[in-house]
Every structure is written in C-alpha cells, then in structure tokens.
Design a protein around this motif. Sequence first.
Motif, PDB file in Angstrom:
ATOM      1  N   ALA A  11     -19.179  19.521  -9.940  1.00  0.00           N
ATOM      2  CA  ALA A  11     -20.200  19.560 -10.990  1.00  0.00           C
ATOM      3  C   ALA A  11     -20.313  20.950 -11.604  1.00  0.00           C
ATOM      4  O   ALA A  11     -20.466  21.084 -12.826  1.00  0.00           O
ATOM      5  CB  ALA A  11     -21.550  19.092 -10.434  1.00  0.00           C
ATOM      6  N   VAL A  12     -20.220  21.996 -10.783  1.00  0.00           N
ATOM      7  CA  VAL A  12     -20.275  23.365 -11.309  1.00  0.00           C
ATOM      8  C   VAL A  12     -19.100  23.620 -12.241  1.00  0.00           C
ATOM      9  O   VAL A  12     -19.271  24.122 -13.359  1.00  0.00           O
ATOM     10  CB  VAL A  12     -20.288  24.409 -10.165  1.00  0.00           C
ATOM     11  CG1 VAL A  12     -20.067  25.817 -10.706  1.00  0.00           C
ATOM     12  CG2 VAL A  12     -21.595  24.346  -9.394  1.00  0.00           C
ATOM     13  N   VAL A  13     -17.913  23.267 -11.805  1.00  0.00           N
ATOM     14  CA  VAL A  13     -16.712  23.500 -12.614  1.00  0.00           C
ATOM     15  C   VAL A  13     -16.770  22.683 -13.900  1.00  0.00           C
ATOM     16  O   VAL A  13     -16.463  23.196 -14.993  1.00  0.00           O
ATOM     17  CB  VAL A  13     -15.434  23.208 -11.795  1.00  0.00           C
ATOM     18  CG1 VAL A  13     -14.188  23.280 -12.672  1.00  0.00           C
ATOM     19  CG2 VAL A  13     -15.320  24.182 -10.628  1.00  0.00           C
ATOM     20  N   ALA A  14     -17.180  21.434 -13.812  1.00  0.00           N
ATOM     21  CA  ALA A  14     -17.293  20.591 -15.010  1.00  0.00           C
ATOM     22  C   ALA A  14     -18.308  21.172 -15.995  1.00  0.00           C
ATOM     23  O   ALA A  14     -18.057  21.214 -17.205  1.00  0.00           O
ATOM     24  CB  ALA A  14     -17.695  19.161 -14.617  1.00  0.00           C
ATOM     25  N   ALA A  15     -19.434  21.625 -15.490  1.00  0.00           N
ATOM     26  CA  ALA A  15     -20.445  22.239 -16.364  1.00  0.00           C
ATOM     27  C   ALA A  15     -19.897  23.506 -17.012  1.00  0.00           C
ATOM     28  O   ALA A  15     -20.083  23.727 -18.213  1.00  0.00           O
ATOM     29  CB  ALA A  15     -21.715  22.544 -15.568  1.00  0.00           C
ATOM     30  N   ASN A  16     -19.220  24.339 -16.234  1.00  0.00           N
ATOM     31  CA  ASN A  16     -18.669  25.582 -16.774  1.00  0.00           C
ATOM     32  C   ASN A  16     -17.667  25.313 -17.894  1.00  0.00           C
ATOM     33  O   ASN A  16     -17.705  25.959 -18.943  1.00  0.00           O
ATOM     34  CB  ASN A  16     -18.002  26.409 -15.667  1.00  0.00           C
ATOM     35  CG  ASN A  16     -18.997  27.040 -14.730  1.00  0.00           C
ATOM     36  OD1 ASN A  16     -20.193  27.090 -14.990  1.00  0.00           O
ATOM     37  ND2 ASN A  16     -18.506  27.509 -13.595  1.00  0.00           N
ATOM     38  N   ASN A  30     -25.364  19.379 -19.975  1.00  0.00           N
ATOM     39  CA  ASN A  30     -24.858  19.826 -18.677  1.00  0.00           C
ATOM     40  C   ASN A  30     -25.982  19.995 -17.674  1.00  0.00           C
ATOM     41  O   ASN A  30     -25.828  19.669 -16.501  1.00  0.00           O
ATOM     42  CB  ASN A  30     -24.131  21.170 -18.810  1.00  0.00           C
ATOM     43  CG  ASN A  30     -22.795  21.032 -19.448  1.00  0.00           C
ATOM     44  OD1 ASN A  30     -22.202  19.977 -19.436  1.00  0.00           O
ATOM     45  ND2 ASN A  30     -22.316  22.113 -20.020  1.00  0.00           N
ATOM     46  N   ALA A  31     -27.084  20.553 -18.157  1.00  0.00           N
ATOM     47  CA  ALA A  31     -28.231  20.789 -17.280  1.00  0.00           C
ATOM     48  C   ALA A  31     -28.723  19.476 -16.677  1.00  0.00           C
ATOM     49  O   ALA A  31     -29.031  19.408 -15.488  1.00  0.00           O
ATOM     50  CB  ALA A  31     -29.350  21.486 -18.049  1.00  0.00           C
ATOM     51  N   PHE A  32     -28.787  18.445 -17.493  1.00  0.00           N
ATOM     52  CA  PHE A  32     -29.252  17.145 -17.015  1.00  0.00           C
ATOM     53  C   PHE A  32     -28.237  16.514 -16.064  1.00  0.00           C
ATOM     54  O   PHE A  32     -28.575  16.113 -14.949  1.00  0.00           O
ATOM     55  CB  PHE A  32     -29.513  16.207 -18.195  1.00  0.00           C
ATOM     56  CG  PHE A  32     -29.952  14.835 -17.770  1.00  0.00           C
ATOM     57  CD1 PHE A  32     -31.277  14.592 -17.458  1.00  0.00           C
ATOM     58  CD2 PHE A  32     -29.039  13.804 -17.648  1.00  0.00           C
ATOM     59  CE1 PHE A  32     -31.692  13.335 -17.044  1.00  0.00           C
ATOM     60  CE2 PHE A  32     -29.436  12.546 -17.239  1.00  0.00           C
ATOM     61  CZ  PHE A  32     -30.763  12.309 -16.936  1.00  0.00           C
ATOM     62  N   LEU A  33     -26.991  16.420 -16.496  1.00  0.00           N
ATOM     63  CA  LEU A  33     -25.974  15.707 -15.726  1.00  0.00           C
ATOM     64  C   LEU A  33     -25.516  16.463 -14.484  1.00  0.00           C
ATOM     65  O   LEU A  33     -25.436  15.892 -13.400  1.00  0.00           O
ATOM     66  CB  LEU A  33     -24.746  15.424 -16.604  1.00  0.00           C
ATOM     67  CG  LEU A  33     -24.923  14.440 -17.731  1.00  0.00           C
ATOM     68  CD1 LEU A  33     -23.658  14.368 -18.579  1.00  0.00           C
ATOM     69  CD2 LEU A  33     -25.284  13.060 -17.191  1.00  0.00           C
ATOM     70  N   PHE A  34     -25.169  17.733 -14.666  1.00  0.00           N
ATOM     71  CA  PHE A  34     -24.493  18.466 -13.602  1.00  0.00           C
ATOM     72  C   PHE A  34     -25.397  19.402 -12.805  1.00  0.00           C
ATOM     73  O   PHE A  34     -25.299  19.463 -11.592  1.00  0.00           O
ATOM     74  CB  PHE A  34     -23.324  19.272 -14.179  1.00  0.00           C
ATOM     75  CG  PHE A  34     -22.290  18.437 -14.874  1.00  0.00           C
ATOM     76  CD1 PHE A  34     -21.661  17.393 -14.220  1.00  0.00           C
ATOM     77  CD2 PHE A  34     -21.947  18.694 -16.185  1.00  0.00           C
ATOM     78  CE1 PHE A  34     -20.705  16.618 -14.860  1.00  0.00           C
ATOM     79  CE2 PHE A  34     -20.987  17.931 -16.833  1.00  0.00           C
ATOM     80  CZ  PHE A  34     -20.365  16.888 -16.173  1.00  0.00           C
ATOM     81  N   ILE A  35     -26.245  20.155 -13.476  1.00  0.00           N
ATOM     82  CA  ILE A  35     -27.016  21.173 -12.767  1.00  0.00           C
ATOM     83  C   ILE A  35     -28.193  20.553 -12.016  1.00  0.00           C
ATOM     84  O   ILE A  35     -28.481  20.944 -10.887  1.00  0.00           O
ATOM     85  CB  ILE A  35     -27.464  22.307 -13.716  1.00  0.00           C
ATOM     86  CG1 ILE A  35     -26.265  22.842 -14.521  1.00  0.00           C
ATOM     87  CG2 ILE A  35     -28.147  23.423 -12.925  1.00  0.00           C
ATOM     88  CD1 ILE A  35     -25.055  23.239 -13.679  1.00  0.00           C
ATOM     89  N   GLY A  36     -28.842  19.574 -12.617  1.00  0.00           N
ATOM     90  CA  GLY A  36     -29.867  18.836 -11.871  1.00  0.00           C
ATOM     91  C   GLY A  36     -29.281  18.225 -10.607  1.00  0.00           C
ATOM     92  O   GLY A  36     -29.894  18.258  -9.539  1.00  0.00           O
ATOM     93  N   LEU A  37     -28.059  17.690 -10.728  1.00  0.00           N
ATOM     94  CA  LEU A  37     -27.346  17.141  -9.569  1.00  0.00           C
ATOM     95  C   LEU A  37     -27.075  18.232  -8.545  1.00  0.00           C
ATOM     96  O   LEU A  37     -27.311  18.047  -7.343  1.00  0.00           O
ATOM     97  CB  LEU A  37     -26.041  16.497 -10.019  1.00  0.00           C
ATOM     98  CG  LEU A  37     -25.077  16.048  -8.920  1.00  0.00           C
ATOM     99  CD1 LEU A  37     -25.707  14.972  -8.041  1.00  0.00           C
ATOM    100  CD2 LEU A  37     -23.777  15.567  -9.533  1.00  0.00           C
ATOM    101  N   ASP A  38     -26.585  19.380  -8.998  1.00  0.00           N
ATOM    102  CA  ASP A  38     -26.299  20.475  -8.066  1.00  0.00           C
ATOM    103  C   ASP A  38     -27.540  20.929  -7.312  1.00  0.00           C
ATOM    104  O   ASP A  38     -27.466  21.224  -6.117  1.00  0.00           O
ATOM    105  CB  ASP A  38     -25.669  21.667  -8.798  1.00  0.00           C
ATOM    106  CG  ASP A  38     -24.163  21.540  -8.898  1.00  0.00           C
ATOM    107  OD1 ASP A  38     -23.580  20.703  -8.197  1.00  0.00           O
ATOM    108  OD2 ASP A  38     -23.573  22.293  -9.683  1.00  0.00           O
TER     109      ASP A  38
END
Length: 162
Positions: A11-16, A30-38
């Motif tokens: 998720a970090v790499v995908a967001a980056n 990204n914040a919704f999909l990946f960072i909230g997940l992280d």
Amino acid sequence: MAWMVALYVTAVVAANFSVWFFGPASTPVNAFLFIGLDFIVRDKLQDLWTGRHLFPKMGALIGAGALITFALNPDAGRIAAASCIAFAVSNSVDWGIYYLIRKKPWMVRANVSNFFAAGADSILFPTLAFGAFMPWIVVAQWTAKIVGGLVWSWVFSKFGRT
C-alpha cells in the motif's frame, strides 16, 4: 501476520507511485484507499508486536516502502523520502495515542489514534513531497485518511479478528 506486512508495504509503494505519477490531486484518493489501510494495519501489527521489537519492525516497514519505491523508480525519490519521514512521525503519534487508550475497544483505539496520526501525516507528506504547504490538500487528505481508516477498521473488525 506476513500478509499484513506485505499489505502494509504494498500500500505504501502503491500510494507513492500514484502520487509520483498523478501529483498532489491524487493524494486524497490515496489517503482513503492506501494510507487509511496502512494506519489500520499498523494498529493490528502493534497489537501483535508489542513487546516484540515493535519499533525496529515498524521502522523496517516504513523504510522498506521508501526503499522499494526508490529502487523501482529513482525519480520518485522525493516522494519516497517524504513518505518515509511522514510515516515515521505519524506512526509515532499513532503508537502513543493507541498505547494511551489501550484499554478501550479496538475500534476506538484504531480510529482515535488514526485521527491524530492522519493529521501529522497530512501536514508533513504533501509539504515535504511538493515543497509547499497546501492547505486544501492537507484538509482533503486528513478527511480521506480518517474516513478510509474508519472503513478499513470496519472491514478488519467484520472479517478479521480484532
């Protein structure tokens, strides 16, 4: 647990890469999909790793996300560095709040700590990644991380063990 580690780093790499490719406008998605997940996965890992080298393990995950991003595309180096710094700070905030309210139910711990961590991350990441303070991006990211974290915490509580 291995799947959570892989999910966190992916998720970090995908967001980056998404931010590198699409720019600041992509950060709320990204914040919704990946960072909230992280943030939610981080809380689950804190429960599993407390007393078992939590800080070095989380540091390794944060560093791995940045190093993988950079290794795959050195042009995304500034994004990777900003991500690494913002995650180091926001994960520290998350850890502190999560620990202080450790006797509360998991959903409360996860979402209250996420609220504060999301604020730190939302200020630091875009400012470092793009070299300017962008208030609308900060607000949009913070909101998206809180809502995303809420959705992901519900998913984990519904379909996983909390």
